[in-house]
Design a protein around this motif. Structure first.
Motif, PDB file in Angstrom:
ATOM      1  N   MET A  25       0.850  -1.181   0.000  1.00  0.00           N
ATOM      2  CA  MET A  25       0.000   0.000   0.000  1.00  0.00           C
ATOM      3  C   MET A  25       0.892   1.239   0.000  1.00  0.00           C
ATOM      4  SD  MET A  25      -2.921   1.067   2.803  1.00  0.00           S
ATOM      5  CE  MET A  25      -3.341  -0.637   3.130  1.00  0.00           C
ATOM      6  N   ARG A  26       0.577   2.188  -0.908  1.00  0.00           N
ATOM      7  CA  ARG A  26       1.376   3.416  -0.986  1.00  0.00           C
ATOM      8  C   ARG A  26       0.574   4.571  -0.392  1.00  0.00           C
ATOM      9  NH1 ARG A  26       4.381   4.853  -5.423  1.00  0.00           N
ATOM     10  NH2 ARG A  26       2.770   6.346  -5.953  1.00  0.00           N
ATOM     11  N   ILE A  27       1.141   5.269   0.536  1.00  0.00           N
ATOM     12  CA  ILE A  27       0.416   6.393   1.149  1.00  0.00           C
ATOM     13  C   ILE A  27       1.240   7.666   1.062  1.00  0.00           C
ATOM     14  CG2 ILE A  27      -0.682   7.271   3.240  1.00  0.00           C
ATOM     15  CD1 ILE A  27      -1.251   4.487   4.079  1.00  0.00           C
ATOM     16  N   GLN A  28       0.582   8.724   0.636  1.00  0.00           N
ATOM     17  CA  GLN A  28       1.243  10.022   0.482  1.00  0.00           C
ATOM     18  C   GLN A  28       0.400  11.085   1.176  1.00  0.00           C
ATOM     19  OE1 GLN A  28       1.316  11.271  -3.600  1.00  0.00           O
ATOM     20  NE2 GLN A  28       2.917  12.783  -3.276  1.00  0.00           N
ATOM     21  N   LEU A  29       1.037  11.829   2.055  1.00  0.00           N
ATOM     22  CA  LEU A  29       0.385  13.016   2.615  1.00  0.00           C
ATOM     23  C   LEU A  29       0.551  14.096   1.560  1.00  0.00           C
ATOM     24  CD1 LEU A  29      -0.850  14.798   4.844  1.00  0.00           C
ATOM     25  CD2 LEU A  29       1.413  14.951   5.875  1.00  0.00           C
ATOM     26  N   LEU A  30      -0.546  14.496   0.940  1.00  0.00           N
ATOM     27  CA  LEU A  30      -0.452  15.331  -0.259  1.00  0.00           C
ATOM     28  C   LEU A  30       0.263  16.653  -0.013  1.00  0.00           C
ATOM     29  CD1 LEU A  30      -3.736  15.120  -2.301  1.00  0.00           C
ATOM     30  CD2 LEU A  30      -1.533  14.055  -2.734  1.00  0.00           C
ATOM     31  N   PHE A  31       1.118  16.981  -0.927  1.00  0.00           N
ATOM     32  CA  PHE A  31       1.850  18.232  -0.877  1.00  0.00           C
ATOM     33  C   PHE A  31       2.306  18.532  -2.291  1.00  0.00           C
ATOM     34  CE2 PHE A  31       5.398  21.030   0.459  1.00  0.00           C
ATOM     35  CZ  PHE A  31       4.690  21.840   1.317  1.00  0.00           C
ATOM     36  N   SER A  32       1.980  19.712  -2.797  1.00  0.00           N
ATOM     37  CA  SER A  32       2.267  19.981  -4.207  1.00  0.00           C
ATOM     38  C   SER A  32       3.699  20.424  -4.398  1.00  0.00           C
ATOM     39  CB  SER A  32       1.324  21.061  -4.730  1.00  0.00           C
ATOM     40  OG  SER A  32       1.646  22.272  -4.092  1.00  0.00           O
ATOM     41  N   THR A  33       4.090  20.540  -5.658  1.00  0.00           N
ATOM     42  CA  THR A  33       5.460  20.949  -5.943  1.00  0.00           C
ATOM     43  C   THR A  33       5.582  22.460  -6.125  1.00  0.00           C
ATOM     44  OG1 THR A  33       4.989  20.460  -8.241  1.00  0.00           O
ATOM     45  CG2 THR A  33       6.163  18.783  -7.003  1.00  0.00           C
TER      46      THR A  33
ATOM     47  N   CYS B 231      -4.851  15.582   3.679  1.00  0.00           N
ATOM     48  CA  CYS B 231      -5.357  14.706   2.618  1.00  0.00           C
ATOM     49  C   CYS B 231      -4.325  13.622   2.379  1.00  0.00           C
ATOM     50  CB  CYS B 231      -5.607  15.498   1.329  1.00  0.00           C
ATOM     51  SG  CYS B 231      -6.232  14.475  -0.023  1.00  0.00           S
ATOM     52  N   PHE B 232      -4.666  12.381   2.717  1.00  0.00           N
ATOM     53  CA  PHE B 232      -3.772  11.248   2.465  1.00  0.00           C
ATOM     54  C   PHE B 232      -4.259  10.543   1.209  1.00  0.00           C
ATOM     55  CE2 PHE B 232      -3.842  11.758   7.095  1.00  0.00           C
ATOM     56  CZ  PHE B 232      -2.495  11.961   7.328  1.00  0.00           C
ATOM     57  N   LEU B 233      -3.336  10.268   0.321  1.00  0.00           N
ATOM     58  CA  LEU B 233      -3.702   9.577  -0.903  1.00  0.00           C
ATOM     59  C   LEU B 233      -3.177   8.143  -0.821  1.00  0.00           C
ATOM     60  CD1 LEU B 233      -5.001   9.995  -3.662  1.00  0.00           C
ATOM     61  CD2 LEU B 233      -2.722  10.510  -4.559  1.00  0.00           C
ATOM     62  N   ILE B 234      -4.065   7.167  -1.025  1.00  0.00           N
ATOM     63  CA  ILE B 234      -3.672   5.758  -0.958  1.00  0.00           C
ATOM     64  C   ILE B 234      -3.669   5.173  -2.363  1.00  0.00           C
ATOM     65  CG2 ILE B 234      -4.192   3.488   0.025  1.00  0.00           C
ATOM     66  CD1 ILE B 234      -5.717   4.875   2.248  1.00  0.00           C
ATOM     67  N   ASP B 235      -2.565   4.538  -2.728  1.00  0.00           N
ATOM     68  CA  ASP B 235      -2.411   3.884  -4.034  1.00  0.00           C
ATOM     69  C   ASP B 235      -2.844   4.801  -5.183  1.00  0.00           C
ATOM     70  OD1 ASP B 235      -1.425   1.665  -2.735  1.00  0.00           O
ATOM     71  OD2 ASP B 235      -3.320   0.579  -2.751  1.00  0.00           O
ATOM     72  N   ASP B 236      -2.602   6.079  -5.041  1.00  0.00           N
ATOM     73  CA  ASP B 236      -2.884   7.075  -6.078  1.00  0.00           C
ATOM     74  C   ASP B 236      -4.356   7.205  -6.448  1.00  0.00           C
ATOM     75  OD1 ASP B 236      -0.423   8.288  -6.574  1.00  0.00           O
ATOM     76  OD2 ASP B 236       0.237   6.571  -7.766  1.00  0.00           O
TER      77      ASP B 236
ATOM     78  N   ILE C 258      -6.983  18.405  -1.582  1.00  0.00           N
ATOM     79  CA  ILE C 258      -7.165  17.527  -2.757  1.00  0.00           C
ATOM     80  C   ILE C 258      -7.193  18.291  -4.089  1.00  0.00           C
ATOM     81  CG2 ILE C 258      -9.729  17.448  -2.714  1.00  0.00           C
ATOM     82  CD1 ILE C 258      -9.336  14.354  -3.184  1.00  0.00           C
ATOM     83  N   ALA C 259      -7.743  19.517  -4.095  1.00  0.00           N
ATOM     84  CA  ALA C 259      -7.833  20.242  -5.374  1.00  0.00           C
ATOM     85  C   ALA C 259      -6.529  20.933  -5.741  1.00  0.00           C
ATOM     86  CB  ALA C 259      -8.968  21.277  -5.314  1.00  0.00           C
ATOM     87  N   ILE C 260      -5.601  20.998  -4.787  1.00  0.00           N
ATOM     88  CA  ILE C 260      -4.366  21.744  -4.998  1.00  0.00           C
ATOM     89  C   ILE C 260      -3.218  20.835  -5.416  1.00  0.00           C
ATOM     90  CG2 ILE C 260      -2.691  23.309  -3.909  1.00  0.00           C
ATOM     91  CD1 ILE C 260      -4.847  23.816  -1.729  1.00  0.00           C
ATOM     92  N   ALA C 261      -3.114  19.666  -4.765  1.00  0.00           N
ATOM     93  CA  ALA C 261      -1.839  18.944  -4.764  1.00  0.00           C
ATOM     94  C   ALA C 261      -1.774  17.700  -5.634  1.00  0.00           C
ATOM     95  CB  ALA C 261      -1.473  18.581  -3.327  1.00  0.00           C
ATOM     96  N   LEU C 262      -2.882  17.272  -6.245  1.00  0.00           N
ATOM     97  CA  LEU C 262      -2.829  16.050  -7.042  1.00  0.00           C
ATOM     98  C   LEU C 262      -2.145  16.289  -8.383  1.00  0.00           C
ATOM     99  CD1 LEU C 262      -6.444  14.565  -6.650  1.00  0.00           C
ATOM    100  CD2 LEU C 262      -4.373  13.801  -5.513  1.00  0.00           C
ATOM    101  N   THR C 263      -1.440  15.283  -8.880  1.00  0.00           N
ATOM    102  CA  THR C 263      -0.924  15.345 -10.252  1.00  0.00           C
ATOM    103  C   THR C 263      -2.103  15.115 -11.209  1.00  0.00           C
ATOM    104  OG1 THR C 263      -0.558  12.971 -10.362  1.00  0.00           O
ATOM    105  CG2 THR C 263       1.277  14.314  -9.523  1.00  0.00           C
ATOM    106  N   ASP C 264      -1.875  15.387 -12.497  1.00  0.00           N
ATOM    107  CA  ASP C 264      -2.952  15.169 -13.482  1.00  0.00           C
ATOM    108  C   ASP C 264      -3.420  13.716 -13.468  1.00  0.00           C
ATOM    109  OD1 ASP C 264      -2.879  17.756 -14.184  1.00  0.00           O
ATOM    110  OD2 ASP C 264      -1.809  17.486 -16.091  1.00  0.00           O
ATOM    111  N   GLU C 265      -2.446  12.808 -13.357  1.00  0.00           N
ATOM    112  CA  GLU C 265      -2.809  11.395 -13.379  1.00  0.00           C
ATOM    113  C   GLU C 265      -3.633  11.023 -12.150  1.00  0.00           C
ATOM    114  OE1 GLU C 265       0.368   8.545 -13.669  1.00  0.00           O
ATOM    115  OE2 GLU C 265      -1.178   6.986 -13.919  1.00  0.00           O
ATOM    116  N   GLN C 266      -3.220  11.542 -10.996  1.00  0.00           N
ATOM    117  CA  GLN C 266      -3.984  11.267  -9.768  1.00  0.00           C
ATOM    118  C   GLN C 266      -5.391  11.857  -9.871  1.00  0.00           C
ATOM    119  OE1 GLN C 266      -1.163  13.038  -7.118  1.00  0.00           O
ATOM    120  NE2 GLN C 266      -0.117  11.122  -6.646  1.00  0.00           N
TER     121      GLN C 266
END
Ligand SMILES: [Zn+2]
Ligand SMILES: [Zn+2]
Length: 258
Positions: free
Chosen positions: A1-9, A24-29, A38-46
């Protein structure tokens, strides 16, 4: 399981400071636990994959950009955004956020493909599916109705305390999960702010230390989260002085794999 505490670049100071306040924690993308950033930090793919969002409680730092996220994706959603929350929290979101005054009631709206938002009521103490994962929720001790969660992908399991002060039900399910891989637990304030932590129902490093005595098995990684950015360095110093094995602070933006 992959977990990321969202943070943008984005490196603008304002964005960084804002994001450190949001959860906002993202699990397995693809599955989000809370939706502060969530509206700030996700990549396009996410952004193209996240359609399942669990909301632990309706405090702004956990839902701030959820309405904007759904709004952004509105015309392109080919399936509804599924928002998982307890009946009580769904009621609060409908009354206080998606109420046509603060923002549209997306759960009543459709785009060309169908409904754009759907609530999925979370049962308490019973396993429920979320995308490819399963989760169990229990109430924790915060000033609004709030749940802690244990989430599994069939192989690995991770517990999320959400925002809480001392509690028992959460430890009951955590202690029953013998194979738990990680525990994400909040530590919001430094020790000198214990009064504020108490009234707002959060932990300090000292009260967390007491609380962790309720854990009857160990070996899992313990990640401190929800550190108020203003006091981050001080909280980190006090956490490391506890000398608790496998306790560390979750780094925003970093992907953790269990
Ligand atoms: Zn809260
Ligand atoms: Zn919070």
């Amino acid at each position: 399981m992959r977990i990321q505490l969202l943070f943008s670049t984005f490196d603008a100071q304002g964005v960084a400071t804002l994001e450190q306040r949001l959860t906002c924690f993202l699990i397995d993308d693809c599955v989000a636990v809370d939706a502060g950033s969530i509206a700030i930090a996700l990549t396009d793919e996410q952004r193209s994959k996240v359609r399942d969002i669990i909301i632990t409680h309706p405090h702004l730092d956990h839902i701030a950009s959820l309405p904007i996220f759904i709004d952004d994706l509105y015309p392109t959603l080919k399936e509804p955004m599924r928002v998982y929350a307890t009946e009580e929290v769904i009621g609060l979101l409908e009354r206080d956020v998606f109420n046509w005054n603060v923002y549209p009631r997306f759960s009543d709206l459709k785009n060309d493909y169908g409904p754009v938002m759907e609530y999925v009521p979370i049962p308490i103490g019973k396993s429920f599916p979320v995308a490819h994962l399963s989760a169990v929720a229990v109430p924790v001790n915060h000033i609004v109705p709030t749940i802690g969660l244990v989430i599994s992908d069939g192989q690995k399991s991770v517990a999320f305390s959400s925002d809480t002060a001392e509690t028992d039900d959460f430890w009951k399910i955590v202690n029953e999960m013998k194979g738990l891989d990680a525990l994400l637990i909040e530590t919001s304030f430094p020790n000198r702010m214990s009064k504020l932590a108490e009234v707002s129902r959060h932990f300090t490093p000292a009260s967390l230390n007491e609380e962790l005595k309720k854990l009857t098995h160990n070996g899992m990684d313990i990640m401190a989260v929800h550190l108020k950015p203003t006091y981050r360095d001080e909280i980190i110093e006090q956490l490391s002085a506890l000398n608790i094995p496998k306790l560390s602070v979750m780094e925003p933006g970093k992907v953790y794999t269990w």
